[in-house]
Design a protein around this motif. Structure first.
Motif, PDB file in Angstrom:
ATOM      1  N   LYS A  41       0.826  -1.210   0.000  1.00  0.00           N
ATOM      2  CA  LYS A  41       0.000   0.000   0.000  1.00  0.00           C
ATOM      3  C   LYS A  41       0.860   1.260   0.000  1.00  0.00           C
ATOM      4  N   ARG A  45       0.870   4.124  -2.798  1.00  0.00           N
ATOM      5  CA  ARG A  45       0.571   5.509  -2.422  1.00  0.00           C
ATOM      6  C   ARG A  45       1.619   6.460  -2.980  1.00  0.00           C
ATOM      7  N   GLN A  48       0.867   6.958  -6.539  1.00  0.00           N
ATOM      8  CA  GLN A  48      -0.316   7.814  -6.685  1.00  0.00           C
ATOM      9  C   GLN A  48       0.024   9.286  -6.451  1.00  0.00           C
ATOM     10  N   ILE A  63      -6.325   4.276  -0.441  1.00  0.00           N
ATOM     11  CA  ILE A  63      -5.487   3.147  -0.025  1.00  0.00           C
ATOM     12  C   ILE A  63      -6.308   2.106   0.719  1.00  0.00           C
ATOM     13  N   LEU A  66      -7.901  -0.405  -1.782  1.00  0.00           N
ATOM     14  CA  LEU A  66      -7.086  -1.217  -2.686  1.00  0.00           C
ATOM     15  C   LEU A  66      -7.375  -2.697  -2.477  1.00  0.00           C
ATOM     16  N   SER A 162      -5.589   1.412  -9.603  1.00  0.00           N
ATOM     17  CA  SER A 162      -5.024   2.507  -8.822  1.00  0.00           C
ATOM     18  C   SER A 162      -5.662   3.851  -9.150  1.00  0.00           C
TER      19      SER A 162
END
Length: 217
Positions: A41, A45, A48, A63, A66, A162
């Motif tokens: 994660k 992140r 992202q 998150i 996910l 995502s």
């Protein structure tokens, strides 16, 4: 798929999901899913955040939301409600399917894309996930329970969505280059410790998702 899609994305030729901001979207379904580890994660992140710096108006999967879809039992559709099924029956089929399944390990490496979304690639390590999916398919086929397994497509991947496109891209070329940079990036590996049977919306939104049962491996 990536090579074709990245050319389109880099030119701003995307397909916008008009339902993301629709509060009246009542599509619901049943899904068996896998949650990634905290390490995975954190790496997603970071990716992202880099995308956010270029295209801040897209829908970045929180998150907490996910997931890897182990199998979509009932694909989301308008009007489905838990009152229409007996959840216990679904739990029992999954319990039976899990017996003597080898360990399930997943490697998350690189990204891929379509005109609708950007996904983290997931690769099963070993036959555990494939065996589980096939057992569940076969076990449901011998019942008259409501299900729509493989109705959209036969699931063979282990990807995580995502980003979904909800607005036109402002810097498509720069965004496309970032995706190329992450084409082979490592996001980590997991040994699956549990699976969740959930009642969900199309986007697996945490404030809508209801966990019906957790199966510990």
């Amino acid at each position: 798929m990536f090579d074709r899609s990245i050319r389109q994305i880099s030119k701003g030729e995307i397909e916008i999901d008009r339902q993301i901001n629709n509060d009246r979207d009542r599509r619901r379904g049943l899904t068996l899913l896998i949650r990634p580890s905290d390490e995975v994660k954190a790496r997603v992140r970071k990716f992202q955040e880099e995308m956010l710096n270029i295209e801040g108006e897209q829908y970045y999967q929180p998150i907490s939301d996910l997931h890897v879809t182990a199998l979509s039992i009932i694909s989301c559709y308008e009007g489905f409600d838990l009152s229409q099924v007996r959840v216990f029956d679904y739990e029992q089929i999954i319990f039976q399917s899990l017996k003597k399944i080898p360990e399930i390990r997943l490697q998350f490496k690189g990204v891929t894309a379509s005109r609708e979304a950007v996904m983290i690639q997931g690769f099963p390590l070993g036959d555990g996930l494939d065996m589980l999916r096939n057992r569940i398919r076969n076990n449901f086929q011998s019942t008259d329970l409501q299900q729509s397994i493989d109705s959209r497509y036969r699931l063979t991947t282990a990807h995580m969505t995502s980003v979904r496109f909800r607005k036109e891209l402002h810097s498509p070329y720069k965004f496309g280059n970032l995706l190329r940079d992450y084409r082979t990036a490592g996001f980590g590996e997991i040994k699956v410790q549990s699976l969740e049977l959930v009642y969900n919306d199309w986007y697996q939104t945490s404030n809508i998702v209801k966990t019906l049962h957790s199966f510990h491996l």
